[in-house]
Write a protein that holds these residues in place. Structure first.
Motif, PDB file in Angstrom:
ATOM      1  N   PHE A 345      40.876  32.345  31.243  1.00  0.00           N
ATOM      2  CA  PHE A 345      41.888  31.685  32.645  1.00  0.00           C
ATOM      3  C   PHE A 345      41.130  32.528  34.387  1.00  0.00           C
ATOM      4  N   ILE A 346      41.648  31.535  35.126  1.00  0.00           N
ATOM      5  CA  ILE A 346      41.302  31.698  36.165  1.00  0.00           C
ATOM      6  C   ILE A 346      41.789  33.107  36.669  1.00  0.00           C
ATOM      7  N   PRO A 347      40.964  34.027  37.229  1.00  0.00           N
ATOM      8  CA  PRO A 347      41.465  35.107  37.766  1.00  0.00           C
ATOM      9  C   PRO A 347      42.174  35.033  39.020  1.00  0.00           C
ATOM     10  N   PRO A 348      43.303  35.563  39.041  1.00  0.00           N
ATOM     11  CA  PRO A 348      43.965  36.531  40.336  1.00  0.00           C
ATOM     12  C   PRO A 348      42.479  36.612  41.576  1.00  0.00           C
ATOM     13  N   ASN A 349      43.529  36.477  43.062  1.00  0.00           N
ATOM     14  CA  ASN A 349      42.700  36.903  44.141  1.00  0.00           C
ATOM     15  C   ASN A 349      43.082  38.503  44.108  1.00  0.00           C
ATOM     16  N   ALA A 350      42.006  39.239  44.622  1.00  0.00           N
ATOM     17  CA  ALA A 350      41.975  40.476  44.458  1.00  0.00           C
ATOM     18  C   ALA A 350      42.156  41.304  45.513  1.00  0.00           C
ATOM     19  N   PRO A 351      43.674  41.968  45.600  1.00  0.00           N
ATOM     20  CA  PRO A 351      43.795  42.523  46.506  1.00  0.00           C
ATOM     21  C   PRO A 351      43.461  43.259  47.705  1.00  0.00           C
ATOM     22  N   GLN A 352      43.475  43.830  48.855  1.00  0.00           N
ATOM     23  CA  GLN A 352      42.689  45.232  49.431  1.00  0.00           C
ATOM     24  C   GLN A 352      43.755  46.094  49.976  1.00  0.00           C
ATOM     25  N   PRO A 353      43.394  46.859  50.134  1.00  0.00           N
ATOM     26  CA  PRO A 353      44.629  48.495  50.802  1.00  0.00           C
ATOM     27  C   PRO A 353      44.723  48.221  52.186  1.00  0.00           C
ATOM     28  N   GLY A 354      45.930  47.750  52.567  1.00  0.00           N
ATOM     29  CA  GLY A 354      46.154  47.585  54.213  1.00  0.00           C
ATOM     30  C   GLY A 354      46.401  46.665  54.819  1.00  0.00           C
ATOM     31  N   THR A 355      46.949  45.709  53.819  1.00  0.00           N
ATOM     32  CA  THR A 355      46.556  44.394  53.984  1.00  0.00           C
ATOM     33  C   THR A 355      47.450  43.501  53.406  1.00  0.00           C
ATOM     34  N   THR A 356      47.468  42.246  53.747  1.00  0.00           N
ATOM     35  CA  THR A 356      48.182  40.817  52.626  1.00  0.00           C
ATOM     36  C   THR A 356      46.998  40.214  52.601  1.00  0.00           C
ATOM     37  N   HIS A 357      45.893  40.257  52.951  1.00  0.00           N
ATOM     38  CA  HIS A 357      44.323  39.426  53.398  1.00  0.00           C
ATOM     39  C   HIS A 357      44.005  39.507  51.676  1.00  0.00           C
ATOM     40  N   VAL A 358      44.277  39.147  50.737  1.00  0.00           N
ATOM     41  CA  VAL A 358      43.599  38.990  49.690  1.00  0.00           C
ATOM     42  C   VAL A 358      41.949  38.555  49.529  1.00  0.00           C
ATOM     43  N   LEU A 359      40.875  38.490  48.693  1.00  0.00           N
ATOM     44  CA  LEU A 359      39.597  38.004  48.288  1.00  0.00           C
ATOM     45  C   LEU A 359      39.496  36.750  46.932  1.00  0.00           C
ATOM     46  N   HIS A 360      38.709  36.055  47.582  1.00  0.00           N
ATOM     47  CA  HIS A 360      38.427  34.893  46.857  1.00  0.00           C
ATOM     48  C   HIS A 360      38.029  36.117  45.473  1.00  0.00           C
ATOM     49  N   THR A 361      38.181  35.349  44.250  1.00  0.00           N
ATOM     50  CA  THR A 361      37.512  35.672  43.079  1.00  0.00           C
ATOM     51  C   THR A 361      36.799  34.479  42.212  1.00  0.00           C
ATOM     52  N   SER A 362      36.805  33.386  43.002  1.00  0.00           N
ATOM     53  CA  SER A 362      36.801  32.196  41.819  1.00  0.00           C
ATOM     54  C   SER A 362      37.313  31.525  41.017  1.00  0.00           C
ATOM     55  N   ASP A 363      36.924  31.197  39.715  1.00  0.00           N
ATOM     56  CA  ASP A 363      37.827  29.982  38.968  1.00  0.00           C
ATOM     57  C   ASP A 363      37.023  30.438  37.580  1.00  0.00           C
ATOM     58  N   ALA A 364      36.434  31.624  37.295  1.00  0.00           N
ATOM     59  CA  ALA A 364      36.058  31.969  36.065  1.00  0.00           C
ATOM     60  C   ALA A 364      34.604  31.504  35.523  1.00  0.00           C
ATOM     61  N   ARG A 365      34.076  31.086  36.494  1.00  0.00           N
ATOM     62  CA  ARG A 365      32.708  30.493  36.135  1.00  0.00           C
ATOM     63  C   ARG A 365      31.934  31.003  36.027  1.00  0.00           C
ATOM     64  N   PHE A 366      30.868  30.474  35.070  1.00  0.00           N
ATOM     65  CA  PHE A 366      29.286  31.890  35.137  1.00  0.00           C
ATOM     66  C   PHE A 366      28.425  31.234  36.697  1.00  0.00           C
ATOM     67  N   VAL A 367      27.964  32.595  37.434  1.00  0.00           N
ATOM     68  CA  VAL A 367      27.776  32.315  39.073  1.00  0.00           C
ATOM     69  C   VAL A 367      26.464  32.383  38.713  1.00  0.00           C
ATOM     70  N   ASN A 368      25.914  32.891  37.830  1.00  0.00           N
ATOM     71  CA  ASN A 368      24.554  33.395  38.232  1.00  0.00           C
ATOM     72  C   ASN A 368      23.972  33.177  36.763  1.00  0.00           C
TER      73      ASN A 368
END
Length: 525
Positions: A345-368
């Motif tokens: 299933f599609i992954p959750p976005n990635a939390p970062q320390p010290g901020t509420t901003h998360v990194l986008h982790t796409s939608d489980a597609r093959f990327v390469n």
């Protein structure tokens, strides 16, 4: 002693695989034999290439007016379902344990850093757009990095930057911003292949470009081709193109957005385009979402293309078989066929320390691109497993079965995403990915791992090549309520090392709160 003997015997069997495949190369894969589902094709003519030198490119970079930059988009197959799965993944929570991973026992000999680890291009020098979509390939004397929207050429021996131009100047096109670049090195013909697409023009024309080095020298002349994919695919939007190859053909796939959302594919004979000649090429439309081409490392006439579709009712893999890709008259595509795997299933976005901003982790597609060698096909993507985690496969594409279906991560509390995989001719595997661990205070890392062909059938946590000094807060995309992260990375086998125990990676890192960077490194066993 017994284990050592078994390892030696296994490696000898793997070494024989290409020869074994060649013996049966005229036979069709099992699924094609049982369910002959041919996909109709069309053909088109591409004009002869225009030659361009690095000097031509640098001159245009200095004198031509660049197009107004546009935001680099991310398009999921189904926005509503994407949002539902992301929200569900974020709410699920939980924590992994080491017993959850298929990576037990872990490989005996994961690859490590081998002497080269340096900064590539960054957001400022590449033109300011985000995400970088950093990609690249190692050749005999140079490493070529491509990003939104730049081409940068480094000498392998001392990592000196020897060439640096915009994508627009590289291809000689200044009507629209170019983006979604890819670069591979053809170790059989000793050529670099660089591709990128432009945004649609006002009349609906949309151009996809192919650049091919005329020799193994990345600083030499290139053949430049332009394809009006807008006209070919009915003015629908051509997006997220991927680049693969067989011994004799180049394969390009992409997502297509219009009244329907699907994939398309084009194939080109190397014997023509490597010499700058006009060529008749094949076109397919209406293919399964996230069609991903392979890098075929041997001489098999078959190429296996896999799809990972988290939006589908059945979330296994779907596979197509491309036969005689180089031949306009006798190229055939068969499929799709279903390969059963553990649901993803599609992954959750990635939390970062010290901020509420998360990194986008796409939608489980093959990327390469996948790697195809002998009967084995290797691929990887990011899925939801108590957070974003890396899931990789070793597929017996001839039979149509997943031999290995395995999930791994940096730690039980990490988020792991943006992964690429490559294998050499001896089935040694290299991977790179991005990882964060907010609970442990670890910002975005460039990580590597892999396994030798005689290791247990698993990939472990590996090691970090670089840890970003800050969190990313300035590449925000309101559509996804996340900081955009590169939609792909790259790992390629070094063609100048005879035993193929060296590979080069390129991936994203963070230079400053609003500035992405990139890291290039040599790894190996």
């Amino acid at each position: 002693m017994c284990r050592m003997i078994k390892s030696i015997l296994l490696s000898q069997v793997i070494l024989l695989l290409p020869a074994i495949v060649a013996m049966g190369a005229n036979e069709a894969p099992r699924l094609v034999e049982e369910y002959r589902k041919e996909v109709p094709k069309q053909s088109a003519q591409m004009d002869a290439a225009k030659p361009r030198s690095i000097d031509d490119m640098k001159k245009d970079d200095a004198t031509m007016e660049k197009p107004e930059p546009k935001e680099i988009p991310f398009y999921p197959k189904d926005m509503q379902k994407y949002n539902e799965m992301k929200e569900k993944a974020q709410k699920e929570g939980g924590e992994r344990s080491s017993a959850d991973s298929g990576a037990t026992p872990i490989p005996l000999a994961p690859p490590g850093l081998r002497g080269i680890n340096f900064d590539g291009v960054n957001q400022t020098t590449a033109g300011g757009l985000y995400p970088p979509d950093t990609h690249g390939a190692v050749g005999r004397t140079h490493f070529v990095q491509v990003t939104n929207t730049h081409v940068d050429i480094y000498r392998k021996s001392d990592q000196l930057l020897q060439g640096s131009v915009s994508l627009n100047a590289f291809f000689g096109y200044f009507e629209q911003t170019l983006f979604d670049p890819r670069c591979i090195y053809d170790h059989l013909w000793n050529r670099f292949i660089i591709t990128a697409e432009g945004f649609p023009e006002a009349d609906g024309d949309q151009w996809h470009f192919i650049g091919i080095s005329q020799t193994s020298n990345a600083l030499g002349a290139y053949w430049i081709y332009a394809i009006n994919v807008g006209a070919i695919y009915g003015r629908d939007f051509w997006d997220f193109p991927q680049l693969g190859m067989t011994q004799d053909a180049i394969i390009i796939t992409a997502h297509i957005f219009g009244n329907t959302v699907r994939s398309g594919m084009m194939t080109f004979a190397k014997a023509r385009i490597y010499n700058g000649l006009g060529v008749t090429f094949n076109i397919w439309d209406g293919l399964w979402w996230n069609l991903t081409p392979p890098i075929v490392r041997d001489s098999d006439k078959w190429a296996a293309l896999v799809c990972a579709d988290a939006y589908a009712v059945n979330t296994g893999l779907y596979i197509y078989y491309l036969e005689n890709a180089q031949n306009p008259a006798y190229a055939f595509l068969w499929g799709p066929y279903f390969i059963d795997t553990v649901d993803f299933f599609i992954p959750p976005n990635a939390p970062q320390p010290g901020t509420t901003h998360v990194l986008h982790t796409s939608d489980a597609r093959f990327v390469n691109a996948s790697t195809q060698i002998g009967y084995n096909l290797y691929q990887i993507h990011s899925v939801n497993f108590f957070g974003a985690a890396c899931k990789w496969y070793q597929i017996d594409w001839w039979v149509g079965t997943a031999l290995i279906d395995n999930t791994f991560w940096a730690s039980t509390t990490s988020s792991d995403f943006n992964a690429s995989i490559a294998a050499n001719d001896f089935n040694d595997v290299y991977v790179t990915w991005s990882s964060t661990n907010a609970s442990a205070g670890i910002r975005a890392q460039v990580r590597i791992s892999g396994r030798r062909n005689f290791d247990p059938p698993a990939i472990g946590a590996g090691s970090a090549l670089f840890t970003s000094p800050v969190s990313l807060t300035g590449n925000y995309d309101a559509r996804f309520n996340a900081q955009r992260w590169g939609d792909y990375s790259a790992v390629t086998i070094d063609p100048s090392v005879a035993n193929q125990l060296r590979a080069w990676i390129v991936n994203e890192k963070i230079n400053a709160a609003a500035v992405w960077g990139s890291r290039i490194a040599r790894i190996g066993f």
